[in-house]
Design a protein around this motif. Sequence first.
Motif, mmCIF file in Angstrom:
data_model
loop_
_atom_site.group_PDB
_atom_site.id
_atom_site.type_symbol
_atom_site.label_atom_id
_atom_site.label_comp_id
_atom_site.label_asym_id
_atom_site.label_seq_id
_atom_site.Cartn_x
_atom_site.Cartn_y
_atom_site.Cartn_z
ATOM 1 N N SER A 46 40.575 36.723 46.723
ATOM 2 C CA SER A 46 39.983 36.681 45.386
ATOM 3 C C SER A 46 41.048 36.183 44.406
ATOM 4 O O SER A 46 42.231 36.106 44.761
ATOM 5 C CB SER A 46 39.503 38.081 44.971
ATOM 6 O OG SER A 46 40.587 38.851 44.476
ATOM 7 N N VAL A 48 42.624 37.590 42.104
ATOM 8 C CA VAL A 48 43.709 38.549 41.888
ATOM 9 C C VAL A 48 44.163 39.179 43.215
ATOM 10 O O VAL A 48 44.877 40.171 43.220
ATOM 11 C CB VAL A 48 43.305 39.646 40.880
ATOM 12 C CG1 VAL A 48 43.015 39.032 39.525
ATOM 13 C CG2 VAL A 48 42.112 40.447 41.376
ATOM 14 N N LEU A 53 38.929 43.343 40.960
ATOM 15 C CA LEU A 53 38.369 42.537 39.880
ATOM 16 C C LEU A 53 36.863 42.747 39.751
ATOM 17 O O LEU A 53 36.307 42.734 38.650
ATOM 18 C CB LEU A 53 38.681 41.054 40.134
ATOM 19 C CG LEU A 53 38.044 40.017 39.214
ATOM 20 C CD1 LEU A 53 38.375 40.282 37.760
ATOM 21 C CD2 LEU A 53 38.482 38.619 39.624
ATOM 22 N N ARG A 54 36.196 42.964 40.871
ATOM 23 C CA ARG A 54 34.736 43.108 40.868
ATOM 24 C C ARG A 54 34.288 44.293 40.005
ATOM 25 O O ARG A 54 33.406 44.162 39.161
ATOM 26 C CB ARG A 54 34.235 43.291 42.298
ATOM 27 C CG ARG A 54 34.514 42.113 43.227
ATOM 28 C CD ARG A 54 34.157 42.456 44.662
ATOM 29 N NE ARG A 54 34.446 41.377 45.597
ATOM 30 C CZ ARG A 54 33.596 40.404 45.914
ATOM 31 N NH1 ARG A 54 32.389 40.375 45.377
ATOM 32 N NH2 ARG A 54 33.944 39.475 46.790
ATOM 33 N N PHE A 57 35.264 43.853 36.233
ATOM 34 C CA PHE A 57 34.389 42.865 35.604
ATOM 35 C C PHE A 57 33.013 43.459 35.309
ATOM 36 O O PHE A 57 32.473 43.300 34.204
ATOM 37 C CB PHE A 57 34.252 41.641 36.511
ATOM 38 C CG PHE A 57 33.156 40.690 36.098
ATOM 39 C CD1 PHE A 57 33.371 39.769 35.085
ATOM 40 C CD2 PHE A 57 31.908 40.735 36.704
ATOM 41 C CE1 PHE A 57 32.362 38.892 34.687
ATOM 42 C CE2 PHE A 57 30.892 39.866 36.316
ATOM 43 C CZ PHE A 57 31.120 38.944 35.310
ATOM 44 N N ASN A 80 46.565 46.800 41.611
ATOM 45 C CA ASN A 80 45.434 45.878 41.650
ATOM 46 C C ASN A 80 44.423 46.085 40.531
ATOM 47 O O ASN A 80 43.833 45.129 40.039
ATOM 48 C CB ASN A 80 44.727 45.999 43.008
ATOM 49 C CG ASN A 80 45.601 45.525 44.151
ATOM 50 O OD1 ASN A 80 46.554 44.786 43.938
ATOM 51 N ND2 ASN A 80 45.282 45.944 45.364
ATOM 52 N N GLN A 83 45.584 44.334 37.381
ATOM 53 C CA GLN A 83 45.434 42.888 37.454
ATOM 54 C C GLN A 83 43.967 42.476 37.333
ATOM 55 O O GLN A 83 43.639 41.464 36.715
ATOM 56 C CB GLN A 83 46.044 42.384 38.760
ATOM 57 C CG GLN A 83 47.551 42.587 38.806
ATOM 58 C CD GLN A 83 48.151 42.317 40.174
ATOM 59 O OE1 GLN A 83 47.652 41.491 40.916
ATOM 60 N NE2 GLN A 83 49.225 43.026 40.501
ATOM 61 N N GLY A 84 43.081 43.283 37.918
ATOM 62 C CA GLY A 84 41.648 42.996 37.805
ATOM 63 C C GLY A 84 41.165 43.096 36.376
ATOM 64 O O GLY A 84 40.431 42.229 35.892
ATOM 65 N N PHE A 87 42.516 40.152 34.261
ATOM 66 C CA PHE A 87 41.787 38.913 34.514
ATOM 67 C C PHE A 87 40.444 38.931 33.782
ATOM 68 O O PHE A 87 40.034 37.932 33.178
ATOM 69 C CB PHE A 87 41.559 38.742 36.016
ATOM 70 C CG PHE A 87 41.118 37.370 36.429
ATOM 71 C CD1 PHE A 87 42.028 36.451 36.931
ATOM 72 C CD2 PHE A 87 39.779 36.984 36.329
ATOM 73 C CE1 PHE A 87 41.622 35.181 37.315
ATOM 74 C CE2 PHE A 87 39.365 35.721 36.708
ATOM 75 C CZ PHE A 87 40.287 34.811 37.203
ATOM 76 N N ALA A 88 39.766 40.067 33.811
ATOM 77 C CA ALA A 88 38.460 40.192 33.151
ATOM 78 C C ALA A 88 38.600 40.110 31.632
ATOM 79 O O ALA A 88 37.745 39.527 30.957
ATOM 80 C CB ALA A 88 37.792 41.504 33.557
ATOM 81 N N THR A 112 50.412 40.936 36.126
ATOM 82 C CA THR A 112 49.377 41.441 35.218
ATOM 83 C C THR A 112 49.370 40.641 33.927
ATOM 84 O O THR A 112 48.298 40.259 33.418
ATOM 85 C CB THR A 112 49.622 42.934 34.927
ATOM 86 O OG1 THR A 112 49.586 43.675 36.156
ATOM 87 C CG2 THR A 112 48.560 43.495 33.994
ATOM 88 N N PHE A 115 47.772 37.160 34.587
ATOM 89 C CA PHE A 115 46.308 37.153 34.686
ATOM 90 C C PHE A 115 45.644 37.380 33.332
ATOM 91 O O PHE A 115 44.589 36.823 33.059
ATOM 92 C CB PHE A 115 45.837 38.219 35.675
ATOM 93 C CG PHE A 115 46.126 37.883 37.113
ATOM 94 C CD1 PHE A 115 45.803 36.650 37.645
ATOM 95 C CD2 PHE A 115 46.732 38.808 37.948
ATOM 96 C CE1 PHE A 115 46.070 36.331 38.970
ATOM 97 C CE2 PHE A 115 47.007 38.512 39.279
ATOM 98 C CZ PHE A 115 46.675 37.270 39.787
#
Length: 418
Positions: A46, A48, A53-54, A57, A80, A83-84, A87-88, A112, A115
């Motif tokens: 993915s 990240v 991230l899922r 998000f 993680n 970072q997710g 990104f979002a 982090t 992203f």
Amino acid sequence: MNAFVQRVDQAAEALRELFPATPLQENDYLSRKTGARVFLKREDLSPVRSYKLRGAFNFMRKAIAEGAGKEGFVCASAGNHAQGMAFACRHFSVRGTVFMPTTTPQQKIEKTKHFGGSWIEVQLHGDFFDECYQAALDYSSARGALMVPPFDHPDIIEGQATVAHEIAEEMGNSLEGALVVLPVGGGGLAAGVTRFLQGIEAEARFAFAEPAGAPSFAQSLAAGRRVKLPQVDNFVDGAAVAEIGREPFKQLRKFSSESIYLVPENRLCSTITEMLNVEGIVLEPAGALAIDAFKDFQAKELHGRTVVAIISGGNFDFERLPEVKERSLRYKGLKKYFIFRFPQRPGALRDFLELLGPEDDITRFEYLKKSARNFGSVLIGLETRDPRNFAVLLRHFDEAGWAYQDITDNETIANFII
């Protein structure tokens, strides 16, 4: 249609704004090794390099749609999840604050920030995660920022369940009778995947891989309620959780304790190095859990069966590689540590070396104490090519009258001096 399944379908469709479905790859090496038809769900690929991230998000998507999060978002994480969320935040163009312990490696901090870009602020607080988490809660309360939980929320679970949505779309009827192996930490991924696949009536069997040093799910199932562990082994940092989430446990408590496989940390290191050396796949410790659990199945349980193992992440810090290699060698019985009572006389070292075989090697030789006139305590690390060599070596030590103590499996002493 099942309401949860419908919401996950919608989440998966929205997620395509960020990235395509992660690959579901049949792995020839593991298939030949197990006798099964093994598929790997590559969440390490993915954007990240993890599935986190899922959930972040989906949580933020729904919050923004409801008019929440206007004062920004906040989370506490050193890995993680941070970072997710970062990104979002960049995707939605919303402000986010990530609290990390002051002991967080610089590499994770920089990733982090990368992203999240200008939408993210990182604040370092406290030496331990609990202090960091409390600081994030205080920030949320004082600023009105919306806390994004790592796993214990219905919208997070719903987002993680998009992994199952993608698996089902690609495999179709091949899922019938398949074995799905899931890593478990806080339980968000496992809860989402199992609920979705049961919601579409896929006749799959589930197995759960949990770190042996952080068995919160196993102990909670045994007790019939959530159990908070007094301490955990943090080596599998992506899954070393002291207490499984309340929401995930509601879904997962119906499973049998026999479906949980506790993965020893040192054995896990062998899987990490094996997948890196043989397949070129970089796995973080939590990402290797599901693959390592194969070692606990009987051959007849896997032979001829379709198996789906979820690789939850590949954010591996290569500075940890020496430790991973070390633990792997110790698990395989190829490396041991001893404390010897070493005589202080000329030729003593030569006498010791003559006891070693052609496949034996000294990797460490260090005086711990040399105050006595006649003897000194020496830490000696020995590595060999075949674990059976140690039986021969120990017999030679005994016959020669050497006084020694094997401290390889003594965690208290080993962690202190190795």
